[in-house]
Design a protein around this motif. Structure first.
Motif, mmCIF file in Angstrom:
data_model
loop_
_atom_site.group_PDB
_atom_site.id
_atom_site.type_symbol
_atom_site.label_atom_id
_atom_site.label_comp_id
_atom_site.label_asym_id
_atom_site.label_seq_id
_atom_site.Cartn_x
_atom_site.Cartn_y
_atom_site.Cartn_z
ATOM 1 N N SER A 373 0.823 -1.220 0.000
ATOM 2 C CA SER A 373 0.000 0.000 0.000
ATOM 3 C C SER A 373 0.850 1.261 0.000
ATOM 4 O O SER A 373 0.435 2.303 0.508
ATOM 5 C CB SER A 373 -0.959 0.017 1.208
ATOM 6 N N ASN A 374 2.050 1.164 -0.584
ATOM 7 C CA ASN A 374 2.941 2.326 -0.648
ATOM 8 C C ASN A 374 3.311 2.573 -2.099
ATOM 9 O O ASN A 374 4.075 1.812 -2.692
ATOM 10 C CB ASN A 374 4.197 2.087 0.197
ATOM 11 N N MET A 375 2.768 3.655 -2.670
ATOM 12 C CA MET A 375 2.979 3.924 -4.090
ATOM 13 C C MET A 375 4.425 4.275 -4.398
ATOM 14 O O MET A 375 4.982 3.853 -5.420
ATOM 15 C CB MET A 375 2.052 5.049 -4.541
ATOM 16 N N SER A 376 5.075 5.052 -3.529
ATOM 17 C CA SER A 376 6.465 5.446 -3.783
ATOM 18 C C SER A 376 7.388 4.237 -3.761
ATOM 19 O O SER A 376 8.300 4.122 -4.596
ATOM 20 C CB SER A 376 6.915 6.493 -2.758
ATOM 21 N N ASP A 377 7.185 3.314 -2.807
ATOM 22 C CA ASP A 377 7.994 2.095 -2.779
ATOM 23 C C ASP A 377 7.751 1.254 -4.028
ATOM 24 O O ASP A 377 8.679 0.662 -4.590
ATOM 25 C CB ASP A 377 7.673 1.268 -1.531
ATOM 26 N N MET A 378 6.491 1.191 -4.461
ATOM 27 C CA MET A 378 6.177 0.445 -5.681
ATOM 28 C C MET A 378 6.922 1.035 -6.874
ATOM 29 O O MET A 378 7.431 0.307 -7.729
ATOM 30 C CB MET A 378 4.668 0.464 -5.929
ATOM 31 N N LEU A 379 7.025 2.362 -6.920
ATOM 32 C CA LEU A 379 7.731 2.998 -8.028
ATOM 33 C C LEU A 379 9.229 2.708 -7.969
ATOM 34 O O LEU A 379 9.904 2.702 -9.004
ATOM 35 C CB LEU A 379 7.463 4.501 -8.022
ATOM 36 N N CYS A 380 9.759 2.459 -6.778
ATOM 37 C CA CYS A 380 11.161 2.033 -6.678
ATOM 38 C C CYS A 380 11.342 0.664 -7.322
ATOM 39 O O CYS A 380 12.360 0.398 -7.971
ATOM 40 C CB CYS A 380 11.611 1.998 -5.220
ATOM 41 N N LEU A 381 10.370 -0.216 -7.148
ATOM 42 C CA LEU A 381 10.430 -1.515 -7.812
ATOM 43 C C LEU A 381 10.449 -1.334 -9.330
ATOM 44 O O LEU A 381 11.216 -1.987 -10.033
ATOM 45 C CB LEU A 381 9.244 -2.378 -7.386
ATOM 46 N N VAL A 382 9.614 -0.431 -9.832
ATOM 47 C CA VAL A 382 9.581 -0.152 -11.261
ATOM 48 C C VAL A 382 10.919 0.415 -11.722
ATOM 49 O O VAL A 382 11.483 0.001 -12.744
ATOM 50 C CB VAL A 382 8.445 0.839 -11.598
ATOM 51 N N LEU A 383 11.448 1.364 -10.954
ATOM 52 C CA LEU A 383 12.679 2.056 -11.343
ATOM 53 C C LEU A 383 13.884 1.135 -11.335
ATOM 54 O O LEU A 383 14.803 1.297 -12.135
ATOM 55 C CB LEU A 383 12.911 3.237 -10.390
ATOM 56 N N ARG A 384 13.891 0.141 -10.465
ATOM 57 C CA ARG A 384 15.037 -0.757 -10.353
ATOM 58 C C ARG A 384 14.869 -2.029 -11.183
ATOM 59 O O ARG A 384 15.695 -2.937 -11.099
ATOM 60 C CB ARG A 384 15.255 -1.156 -8.888
ATOM 61 N N SER A 385 13.820 -2.080 -11.989
ATOM 62 C CA SER A 385 13.490 -3.336 -12.660
ATOM 63 C C SER A 385 14.476 -3.737 -13.735
ATOM 64 O O SER A 385 14.436 -4.847 -14.234
ATOM 65 C CB SER A 385 12.092 -3.247 -13.276
ATOM 66 N N GLY A 386 15.373 -2.829 -14.131
ATOM 67 C CA GLY A 386 16.393 -3.194 -15.111
ATOM 68 C C GLY A 386 15.815 -3.426 -16.491
ATOM 69 O O GLY A 386 14.737 -2.952 -16.836
ATOM 70 N N ARG A 387 16.530 -4.202 -17.296
ATOM 71 C CA ARG A 387 16.051 -4.467 -18.642
ATOM 72 C C ARG A 387 14.856 -5.403 -18.601
ATOM 73 O O ARG A 387 14.620 -6.112 -17.638
ATOM 74 C CB ARG A 387 17.166 -5.065 -19.491
ATOM 75 N N THR A 388 14.069 -5.412 -19.674
ATOM 76 C CA THR A 388 12.773 -6.096 -19.668
ATOM 77 C C THR A 388 12.810 -7.481 -20.305
ATOM 78 O O THR A 388 11.833 -7.931 -20.864
ATOM 79 C CB THR A 388 11.727 -5.239 -20.401
ATOM 80 N N LYS A 389 13.938 -8.181 -20.203
ATOM 81 C CA LYS A 389 14.016 -9.505 -20.810
ATOM 82 C C LYS A 389 13.141 -10.525 -20.087
ATOM 83 O O LYS A 389 12.902 -11.611 -20.589
ATOM 84 C CB LYS A 389 15.469 -9.974 -20.795
ATOM 85 N N TYR A 390 12.678 -10.170 -18.883
ATOM 86 C CA TYR A 390 11.813 -11.070 -18.136
ATOM 87 C C TYR A 390 10.364 -10.955 -18.559
ATOM 88 O O TYR A 390 9.517 -11.716 -18.118
ATOM 89 C CB TYR A 390 11.909 -10.770 -16.635
ATOM 90 N N ASP A 391 10.022 -9.952 -19.372
ATOM 91 C CA ASP A 391 8.636 -9.690 -19.689
ATOM 92 C C ASP A 391 8.114 -10.581 -20.802
ATOM 93 O O ASP A 391 8.868 -11.229 -21.522
ATOM 94 C CB ASP A 391 8.431 -8.222 -20.088
ATOM 95 N N PHE A 392 6.762 -10.580 -20.945
ATOM 96 C CA PHE A 392 6.164 -11.404 -21.989
ATOM 97 C C PHE A 392 5.444 -10.518 -22.987
ATOM 98 O O PHE A 392 5.187 -9.352 -22.735
ATOM 99 C CB PHE A 392 5.180 -12.415 -21.413
#
Length: 392
Positions: A373-392
């Motif tokens: 329930s913390n939007m700023s922390d969630m955005l840290c996850l987005v910001l640190r996600s690196g390259r998107t080779k894990y995505d589909f």
């Protein structure tokens, strides 16, 4: 003797390479016979991963950027809820085009059917392709419900699509060609058809409802009602970036919900559709809408490219339509695909766009937010996600 030596030489040259390469052949054979080794090889395949790949948070030390320690935000994103007058704003409806493609419509080939049934696991949930698409749509709605709780969501879809969604959303069938090859053009046509229904119904409404047309792969992370308060004179709002060939992104289009605003928005989008049909049908599957938008804007505003470099909101009259241009960095920010790209995340970010191959990251982000329930922390996850080779 000469004949005997001549026959022996070819045999020698055949046996020698066999002796030299025999250990290599045996080692390769052992690798493929050992399941654990082959699994390790697949796990190390850089083209695909089943988990997020974290790296350093871009923008470290830069002013006005989100700063993170691990997945904890050191500073917080700026909330637009403090904007004067936003509490008294009119209602907002988010409108997106969504349709369902089943396995046979996608392709009859065994390869595509296999891809359609491919299962991925995110957190405690597993999804095939159809389920992933629905999960992304739900995440889109959930983010809106959290960030703009008094708003509504409208799904424009092919009337022949059969799907149910257990979320608070209105489903509205708009006839048209929703095939993948025509979807970007049909999306604009569906927007126009929707605006026509609003014009017909507006006379019976006592208050304005503003509309924000978006892709369904975005996360609204702040209340967007301030746009219509802070910029009271525009009819249509677009998001821009400093990109020579594709400066405008069609994934976010705001329309003021007054009779004049709705009508002018319809006129503007009709011009875009006409240009799309005449000039950019060859790019209909992916980029035609963005190319058509850029062509229309630049035809009425030759200095647009210069203004797009300044990263500041501005307005301009385009053939009688007042168009507001908002920077993508704030209203259509896209997670970086490489460390340090885009110089981090602005603290005033309002919309995160998980376009292209970033869909998995959107689901991971909602799952993380749902647990913290913390939007700023969630955005840290987005910001640190690196390259998107894990995505589909």
């Amino acid at each position: 003797m000469g004949t005997w030596r001549g026959r022996r030489r070819p045999i020698f040259f055949f046996v020698l390479p066999l002796i030299l390469f025999l250990p290599l052949i045996i080692s390769v054979s052992k690798v493929y016979q050992n399941p654990s080794i082959t699994q390790d090889l697949k796990r190390n395949d850089p083209k695909k991963s089943d988990h997020l790949v974290f790296g350093p948070a871009a923008g470290e030390g830069l002013p006005g950027r989100l700063q993170c320690q691990g997945l904890k935000a050191v500073n917080k994103i700026h909330s637009s809820r403090s904007y004067k007058g936003v509490q008294n704003r009119d209602d907002i409806s988010f409108v997106t085009v969504y349709t369902v493609y089943n396995g046979s419509r996608e392709s009859d080939s065994a390869k595509m059917n296999s891809k359609f049934s491919e299962v991925v696991t995110i957190g405690n949930n597993s999804y095939n392709k159809a389920e992933r698409s629905m999960a992304i749509l739900k995440a889109f709605i959930y983010f809106i419900q959290v960030s703009v709780p008094k708003s509504s969501v409208i799904l424009l879809t092919d009337p022949s699509s059969e799907f149910t969604i257990r979320c608070e959303a209105t489903i509205l069938g708009i006839p048209g060609d929703y095939s993948r090859e025509n979807l970007m053009l049909q999306r604009l046509k569906s927007y126009i058809a929707f605006l026509e229904t609003r014009i017909q119904e507006h006379s019976s409404r006592l208050s304005s409802v503003h509309y924000i047309f978006t892709d369904s792969d975005i996360a609204v992370v702040d209340d967007l009602g301030h746009i219509f308060q802070k910029y009271p004179d525009f009819h249509v709002a677009l998001t821009f970036r400093n990109n020579k060939d594709q400066p405008l992104n069609s994934g976010f289009i705001a329309v003021r919900g007054t009779p004049d605003g709705i009508y002018k928005a319809k006129v503007f989008l009709e011009e875009v559709v006409n240009v799309y049909s005449l000039k950019f049908l060859k790019a209909s599957r992916m980029l035609g809408d963005q190319l058509a938008l850029a062509w229309v804007v630049k035809s009425h505003l030759p200095s647009a490219s210069v203004k797009f470099k300044r990263h500041e909101a501005f307005s301009h009259d385009l053939n009688g339509v007042s168009v507001l241009f908002l920077p993508c960095a704030m209203y259509n920010w896209t997670p970086p695909e490489g460390a340090g790209q885009f110089h981090g995340m602005p603290l005033d970010v309002q919309v995160v766009h998980f376009k292209g191959s970033r869909k998995r990251l959107m689901l991971e982000s909602w799952s993380f937010y749902n647990s913290t329930s913390n939007m700023s922390d969630m955005l840290c996850l987005v910001l640190r996600s690196g390259r998107t080779k894990y995505d589909f």
